[in-house]
Motif scaffolding. Structure first.
Motif, PDB file in Angstrom:
ATOM      1  N   ASP A  61       3.818  -3.891  -4.720  1.00  0.00           N
ATOM      2  CA  ASP A  61       4.782  -3.548  -3.684  1.00  0.00           C
ATOM      3  C   ASP A  61       4.225  -2.382  -2.871  1.00  0.00           C
ATOM      4  OD1 ASP A  61       6.944  -3.225  -2.047  1.00  0.00           O
ATOM      5  OD2 ASP A  61       8.313  -2.471  -3.593  1.00  0.00           O
ATOM      6  N   THR A  62       3.487  -2.672  -1.842  1.00  0.00           N
ATOM      7  CA  THR A  62       2.926  -1.633  -0.974  1.00  0.00           C
ATOM      8  C   THR A  62       2.628  -2.217   0.394  1.00  0.00           C
ATOM      9  OG1 THR A  62       1.154  -0.006  -0.706  1.00  0.00           O
ATOM     10  CG2 THR A  62       0.564  -2.081  -1.756  1.00  0.00           C
ATOM     11  N   PRO A  63       2.875  -1.457   1.459  1.00  0.00           N
ATOM     12  CA  PRO A  63       2.429  -1.932   2.770  1.00  0.00           C
ATOM     13  C   PRO A  63       0.916  -1.923   2.891  1.00  0.00           C
ATOM     14  CG  PRO A  63       3.289   0.306   2.917  1.00  0.00           C
ATOM     15  CD  PRO A  63       3.599  -0.185   1.531  1.00  0.00           C
ATOM     16  N   GLY A  64       0.254  -1.247   1.958  1.00  0.00           N
ATOM     17  CA  GLY A  64      -1.203  -1.179   1.942  1.00  0.00           C
ATOM     18  C   GLY A  64      -1.667   0.135   1.363  1.00  0.00           C
ATOM     19  N   ALA A  65      -2.945   0.257   1.210  1.00  0.00           N
ATOM     20  CA  ALA A  65      -3.514   1.510   0.733  1.00  0.00           C
ATOM     21  C   ALA A  65      -3.373   2.588   1.803  1.00  0.00           C
ATOM     22  CB  ALA A  65      -4.983   1.314   0.381  1.00  0.00           C
ATOM     23  N   ALA A  66      -3.170   3.825   1.365  1.00  0.00           N
ATOM     24  CA  ALA A  66      -3.147   4.934   2.303  1.00  0.00           C
ATOM     25  C   ALA A  66      -4.466   4.971   3.073  1.00  0.00           C
ATOM     26  CB  ALA A  66      -2.930   6.245   1.551  1.00  0.00           C
ATOM     27  N   ASN A  67      -4.368   5.120   4.390  1.00  0.00           N
ATOM     28  CA  ASN A  67      -5.591   5.058   5.205  1.00  0.00           C
ATOM     29  C   ASN A  67      -5.767   6.288   6.087  1.00  0.00           C
ATOM     30  OD1 ASN A  67      -3.604   4.642   7.090  1.00  0.00           O
ATOM     31  ND2 ASN A  67      -4.235   2.567   7.645  1.00  0.00           N
ATOM     32  N   ASP A  68      -5.126   7.389   5.718  1.00  0.00           N
ATOM     33  CA  ASP A  68      -5.315   8.617   6.478  1.00  0.00           C
ATOM     34  C   ASP A  68      -6.662   9.249   6.126  1.00  0.00           C
ATOM     35  OD1 ASP A  68      -4.643  10.811   4.209  1.00  0.00           O
ATOM     36  OD2 ASP A  68      -3.238   9.129   4.061  1.00  0.00           O
ATOM     37  N   ALA A  69      -7.033  10.276   6.871  1.00  0.00           N
ATOM     38  CA  ALA A  69      -8.344  10.905   6.666  1.00  0.00           C
ATOM     39  C   ALA A  69      -8.475  11.491   5.267  1.00  0.00           C
ATOM     40  CB  ALA A  69      -8.568  11.990   7.722  1.00  0.00           C
ATOM     41  N   GLY A  97     -11.820   3.730  -0.942  1.00  0.00           N
ATOM     42  CA  GLY A  97     -12.583   2.512  -1.249  1.00  0.00           C
ATOM     43  C   GLY A  97     -13.032   2.437  -2.693  1.00  0.00           C
ATOM     44  N   PRO A  98     -13.722   3.463  -3.199  1.00  0.00           N
ATOM     45  CA  PRO A  98     -14.126   3.423  -4.608  1.00  0.00           C
ATOM     46  C   PRO A  98     -12.947   3.331  -5.578  1.00  0.00           C
ATOM     47  CG  PRO A  98     -15.398   5.070  -3.420  1.00  0.00           C
ATOM     48  CD  PRO A  98     -14.334   4.601  -2.484  1.00  0.00           C
ATOM     49  N   ALA A  99     -11.819   3.965  -5.227  1.00  0.00           N
ATOM     50  CA  ALA A  99     -10.664   3.914  -6.115  1.00  0.00           C
ATOM     51  C   ALA A  99     -10.104   2.494  -6.194  1.00  0.00           C
ATOM     52  CB  ALA A  99      -9.588   4.880  -5.626  1.00  0.00           C
ATOM     53  N   ILE A 100     -10.004   1.818  -5.050  1.00  0.00           N
ATOM     54  CA  ILE A 100      -9.540   0.426  -5.050  1.00  0.00           C
ATOM     55  C   ILE A 100     -10.533  -0.453  -5.799  1.00  0.00           C
ATOM     56  CG2 ILE A 100      -9.005  -1.554  -3.574  1.00  0.00           C
ATOM     57  CD1 ILE A 100      -8.067   0.494  -1.458  1.00  0.00           C
ATOM     58  N   ILE A 152       6.907  -7.986  -5.843  1.00  0.00           N
ATOM     59  CA  ILE A 152       8.353  -7.742  -5.743  1.00  0.00           C
ATOM     60  C   ILE A 152       8.772  -7.287  -4.350  1.00  0.00           C
ATOM     61  CG2 ILE A 152       8.503  -7.169  -8.192  1.00  0.00           C
ATOM     62  CD1 ILE A 152       8.711  -4.197  -7.350  1.00  0.00           C
ATOM     63  N   GLY A 153       7.830  -7.092  -3.448  1.00  0.00           N
ATOM     64  CA  GLY A 153       8.165  -6.630  -2.104  1.00  0.00           C
ATOM     65  C   GLY A 153       7.023  -6.905  -1.157  1.00  0.00           C
ATOM     66  N   GLU A 154       6.455  -5.843  -0.603  1.00  0.00           N
ATOM     67  CA  GLU A 154       5.351  -6.020   0.324  1.00  0.00           C
ATOM     68  C   GLU A 154       4.027  -6.175  -0.413  1.00  0.00           C
ATOM     69  OE1 GLU A 154       5.442  -4.126   4.314  1.00  0.00           O
ATOM     70  OE2 GLU A 154       6.589  -2.578   3.276  1.00  0.00           O
ATOM     71  N   GLY A 155       3.256  -7.138   0.012  1.00  0.00           N
ATOM     72  CA  GLY A 155       1.908  -7.305  -0.496  1.00  0.00           C
ATOM     73  C   GLY A 155       0.946  -7.098   0.652  1.00  0.00           C
ATOM     74  N   GLY A 156       0.574  -5.854   0.873  1.00  0.00           N
ATOM     75  CA  GLY A 156      -0.212  -5.510   2.045  1.00  0.00           C
ATOM     76  C   GLY A 156      -1.701  -5.441   1.783  1.00  0.00           C
ATOM     77  N   SER A 157      -2.411  -6.492   2.089  1.00  0.00           N
ATOM     78  CA  SER A 157      -3.871  -6.517   2.138  1.00  0.00           C
ATOM     79  C   SER A 157      -4.530  -6.198   0.779  1.00  0.00           C
ATOM     80  CB  SER A 157      -4.356  -5.564   3.228  1.00  0.00           C
ATOM     81  OG  SER A 157      -5.714  -5.772   3.524  1.00  0.00           O
ATOM     82  N   GLY A 158      -5.763  -5.679   0.839  1.00  0.00           N
ATOM     83  CA  GLY A 158      -6.520  -5.424  -0.380  1.00  0.00           C
ATOM     84  C   GLY A 158      -5.913  -4.351  -1.252  1.00  0.00           C
TER      85      GLY A 158
END
Length: 459
Positions: free
Chosen positions: A333-341, A349-352, A371-377
């Motif tokens: 359930d996530t809109p995606g991985a955090a992509n801020d600086a 990337g390494p964490a994913i 259960i909710g959002e399935g956002g990308s990788g």
């Protein structure tokens, strides 16, 4: 010992033979006299007491430091006792509980004292390979090599409030060091300790952890049964369009992972921190829980963007469950991985990649429910290949529809149509073979033309 053990259950392990020349291996003048005074003060012959005991009903090997004996320091004789304790634990298939209170290695034995850390690290590694849990309780102080091996090297790390915890002791830190950084609470915030526990609650909390982590199935020939798919808790009907699926998954009224975990487990205990300096309790919940009398590990996204520390904590959880022979449940359930600086600087990337690798390498079965959002990788990393399910109020997409439209140079008015083209609805995912089925409120999991695990055929 009295703080954590059941009354009358403690039994000392035999101490190894003590062999040493006058004033120890270095001939340090006055060392024998110092040891004699320490023995007189404490009633102990060494800085650790090792034995077996029951903790809230679960048998374990306990290693308790006596700080009054030369500051709980580690010397050759300490190392002998620690090796014997770990060896006994493996021979009798018992978990290990270090109750740490130490200032580090013993000055009067020089490098021979310091090399005991290598012996301890080896014993800890062998115990991990044997699939036995290690749960440390940090007392005041826990510093030096004792923290860097017995403490930080444990699978789960608990600490008493206000305990001094840090590699550098108070006498060797830089003069301008902030003392607040060397506390149990600071180590929780830094992702190095799982929880601070009040003294009156230590036996109960430690006992719960011992029960949860000692129920796994040995992987040398044993078969670990996959975790059941949770029942759906939100809306029952399927979405008519892709954009409707997105809106339902983003609804603030939709049940989040805490509701699913509470409904699924009788009780649960959480781990915290990636052991690399970070936590992400806002984006990822990880731990172990009891389900129908057995232990299941869980890694659950909360609906927020997941940060690197969250992914590393999930990877740590999956690897630990794999060693202990416990099945894993992941909730996506996530809109995606955090992509801020800052996320990039923290190694998104390494964490994913760590999570992808942990799921791919797991010998225990992994069960996933979207259960909710399935956002990308950032969502796919937690998904079990071939054993992922979806709720009616979820979606899974290569990218959010708004971002897909932007990449394709489409205007805002085309976002809804793009959502339909992405075929991200639960029923689309079943038809595409991305998920095995859609779960219902009764807990059945329906796939195309048949039943999933525990489910019934779809009409």
């Amino acid at each position: 010992m009295a703080l954590v053990t059941d009354a009358g259950s403690f039994r000392d392990l035999p101490a190894p033979p003590e062999e040493s020349g006058p004033d120890g291996p270095l001939g340090w003048q006055g060392y024998d006299a110092s040891r004699a005074r320490a023995a007189g003060r404490t009633g102990e012959r060494e800085s650790v007491v090792c034995g077996t005991a029951s903790v809230a009903g679960t048998r374990a090997v306990l290693i308790a430091f006596e700080f009054g004996f030369l500051g709980g320091s580690l010397g050759e004789r300490t190392g002998d006792r620690l090796v014997a304790a770990y060896t006994h634990a493996r021979a009798h298939r018992l978990p290990v509980v270090p109750l740490v209170a130490t200032g580090g290695s013993r000055m009067q034995e020089g490098m021979l004292a310091l090399t005991q850390l290598q012996r301890v690290a080896r014993q800890s590694a062998l115990t991990r390979e044997a699939g036995l849990p290690q749960i440390a309780v940090l007392r005041d102080p826990t510093t030096g090599g004792g923290w860097a091996t017995l403490g930080a090297g444990a699978d789960v790390v608990l600490a008493l409030p206000g305990a001094q915890v840090g590699f550098a002791g108070s006498r060797v830190r830089p003069p301008d060091a902030d003392p607040a950084a060397y506390t149990a609470e600071a180590q929780v915030a830094a992702g190095s300790v799982d929880a601070v526990v009040e003294p009156a609650e230590v036996r109960e909390v430690l006992g719960r952890w011992l029960r949860l982590l000692s129920r796994g199935t040995p992987l040398d020939g044993g078969r670990v049964v996959a975790a059941d798919v949770p029942a759906a808790l939100g809306a029952a009907g399927l979405p008519g369009t892709g954009w409707e699926a997105v809106r339902r998954a983003r609804s603030p009224r939709r049940p989040r992972c805490r509701a699913y975990l509470d409904a699924y487990f009788t009780h649960r205990a959480g781990i915290s921190g990636d052991r690399c300096g970070g936590t992400d309790t806002d984006g990822m919940l990880c731990g172990f829980g009891e389900r129908d009398g057995r232990t299941v590990a869980y890694a659950a996204q909360t609906g927020a963007a997941t940060r690197p520390a969250g992914y590393r904590t999930a990877a740590r959880l999956i690897r630990l469950a794999d060693r202990l022979g416990a099945p894993v449940l992941t909730l996506v359930d996530t809109p995606g991985a955090a992509n801020d600086a800052e996320a990039e600087r923290q190694g998104a990337g390494p964490a994913i990649a760590e999570v992808f690798g942990a799921v791919a390498a797991a010998r225990v079965p992994v069960t996933t429910l979207v259960i909710g959002e399935g956002g990308s990788g950032g969502a796919l990393a937690l998904a079990a290949p071939g054993n992922t399910w979806a709720t009616p109020d979820s979606y899974f997409s290569v990218i959010a529809p708004e971002l897909a439209a932007a990449i394709l140079k489409r205007g805002p008015g085309q976002v809804e149509a793009t959502a339909g083209q992405l075929r991200l609805r639960p029923q689309d995912l079943v038809e595409l073979g991305v998920v095995r089925g859609i779960v219902t409120h009764e807990g059945s999991a329906e796939g195309p033309g048949g039943a999933g695990r525990g489910g019934r055929p779809r009409p």
